[in-house]
Design a protein around this motif. Structure first.
Motif, short mmCIF file in Angstrom:
data_model
loop_
_atom_site.label_atom_id
_atom_site.label_comp_id
_atom_site.label_asym_id
_atom_site.label_seq_id
_atom_site.Cartn_x
_atom_site.Cartn_y
_atom_site.Cartn_z
N MET A 135 2.31 1.44 -3.83
CA MET A 135 1.48 1.20 -5.00
C MET A 135 1.26 2.48 -5.80
O MET A 135 1.30 3.60 -5.27
CB MET A 135 0.13 0.59 -4.58
CG MET A 135 -0.78 1.54 -3.82
SD MET A 135 -2.16 0.69 -2.97
CE MET A 135 -2.91 -0.26 -4.27
N LEU B 237 -6.50 2.73 1.87
CA LEU B 237 -6.08 3.36 0.62
C LEU B 237 -6.07 4.89 0.71
O LEU B 237 -5.68 5.57 -0.24
CB LEU B 237 -7.02 2.93 -0.53
CG LEU B 237 -6.97 1.45 -0.93
CD1 LEU B 237 -8.01 1.17 -2.00
CD2 LEU B 237 -5.58 1.05 -1.39
N GLU C 115 -2.95 1.32 -9.67
CA GLU C 115 -3.23 0.12 -8.88
C GLU C 115 -4.19 0.43 -7.74
O GLU C 115 -5.09 -0.36 -7.43
CB GLU C 115 -1.91 -0.44 -8.34
CG GLU C 115 -1.00 -0.98 -9.45
CD GLU C 115 0.43 -1.19 -9.01
OE1 GLU C 115 1.08 -2.09 -9.57
OE2 GLU C 115 0.90 -0.46 -8.11
N LYS C 116 -4.01 1.58 -7.14
CA LYS C 116 -4.90 2.02 -6.06
C LYS C 116 -6.33 2.17 -6.56
O LYS C 116 -7.29 1.75 -5.89
CB LYS C 116 -4.37 3.35 -5.51
CG LYS C 116 -5.20 3.96 -4.39
CD LYS C 116 -4.51 5.24 -3.92
CE LYS C 116 -5.34 6.02 -2.94
NZ LYS C 116 -4.66 7.26 -2.49
N TYR D 243 -12.20 10.36 -6.17
CA TYR D 243 -10.91 9.81 -6.61
C TYR D 243 -11.10 8.79 -7.73
O TYR D 243 -10.40 8.82 -8.75
CB TYR D 243 -10.19 9.17 -5.42
CG TYR D 243 -8.87 8.54 -5.78
CD1 TYR D 243 -7.71 9.30 -5.80
CD2 TYR D 243 -8.79 7.18 -6.10
CE1 TYR D 243 -6.48 8.72 -6.14
CE2 TYR D 243 -7.58 6.59 -6.43
CZ TYR D 243 -6.43 7.37 -6.45
OH TYR D 243 -5.23 6.80 -6.80
N GLY E 248 -9.41 0.03 -5.36
CA GLY E 248 -10.47 0.87 -4.80
C GLY E 248 -11.81 0.63 -5.47
O GLY E 248 -12.85 0.60 -4.81
N ASN F 45 -1.02 5.05 -8.38
CA ASN F 45 -2.41 5.51 -8.40
C ASN F 45 -3.29 4.59 -9.22
O ASN F 45 -4.46 4.37 -8.89
CB ASN F 45 -2.48 6.93 -8.94
CG ASN F 45 -2.16 7.98 -7.91
OD1 ASN F 45 -2.74 7.99 -6.82
ND2 ASN F 45 -1.22 8.85 -8.21
N ILE G 11 0.83 -1.21 0.00
CA ILE G 11 0.00 0.00 0.00
C ILE G 11 0.86 1.25 0.00
O ILE G 11 0.54 2.25 -0.66
CB ILE G 11 -0.95 0.00 1.22
CG1 ILE G 11 -2.01 -1.10 1.06
CG2 ILE G 11 -1.63 1.36 1.39
CD1 ILE G 11 -2.88 -1.30 2.27
#
Length: 227
Positions: free
Chosen positions: A77, A117, A81-82, A130, A86, A79, A74
């Motif tokens: 990682m 996250l 992948e986030k 986001y 997410g 953005n 985390i």
């Protein structure tokens, strides 16, 4: 005869010119794609992001199956992948509980993955905003990310789904998220489980969902007995 030879030579030169132009264009496009991929800063990896294990609760003095997260991953990682994790975590339970008393508008639900996250409360503007930013070019995902479609279900709900495992795989500009889910409906005394993989294509500033591949759902009945 000379005229025919001239025409033949001209035709050959024209065809060669077209072939060369096409080859040059393909080469240019390939180099452009490679350059875009290199800008992504994605590393080819396969990471177990979330898993379950038994954890002792000192307050309740009981041991329960709990969610564990790969905090090292985390912290590093990307953005893209986030946003991928997410997105899938928005619609499946991940130890969600109210921060204090539940607000009337259900706006203070703390979900373990969404919070980890850094996206705030479940279904908050920080959370959905986001994801909308990163999926701004994907109309189907944007329609899913409407506030009215976002679930606010605590882990004590009678009927709910929850993650058992999440694995993320990144290769080039492709990201896939594999997850295992189980669910229960206590009132109907039913349980079920399935697995699914979501496939994404990433650019430097966007993510697009390509497809989801879901397994068959395995359902069964259970009985609640008084001890």
């Amino acid at each position: 005869m000379k005229l025919i030879q001239i025409i033949t030579v001209f035709t050959l030169l024209t065809c060669c010119g077209r072939i060369n132009t096409k080859t040059e264009q393909e080469s240019t496009n390939r180099k452009k794609e490679e350059a875009e991929t290199s800008k992504l800063n994605l590393t080819d990896t396969t990471i177990t992001f979330m898993w379950r294990d038994m954890k002792y609760d000192s307050t309740l003095k009981e041991t329960f199956s709990s969610i564990f997260l790969n905090t090292d991953y985390i912290n590093t990682m990307t953005n893209q992948e986030k946003a991928a994790i997410g997105y899938v975590s928005t619609f499946i339970g991940n130890e969600c509980w109210w921060d204090g008393e539940a607000n009337e508008d259900r706006s203070n639900l703390d979900c373990k993955i969404i919070t980890a996250l850094g996206l705030g409360y479940q279904c908050s503007e920080k959370h959905l905003g986001y994801l909308r930013k990163w999926f701004s070019g994907d109309k189907e995902v944007l329609s899913e990310l409407q506030k009215s479609n976002c679930p606010t279900i605590p882990y004590t709900a009678t009927s709910q789904n929850t993650f058992d495992k999440i694995v993320i795989d990144t290769k080039g500009d492709s990201i896939s998220v594999y997850y295992e889910v189980d669910g229960t409906n206590v009132r109907e005394q039913e349980s079920w489980e399935w697995s699914e993989t979501a496939y994404f294509i990433a650019t430097t500033d966007n993510l697009k969902l390509i497809q989801k591949v879901k397994s068959d759902v395995d359902q069964e009945k259970f009985e609640i007995t008084d001890e």
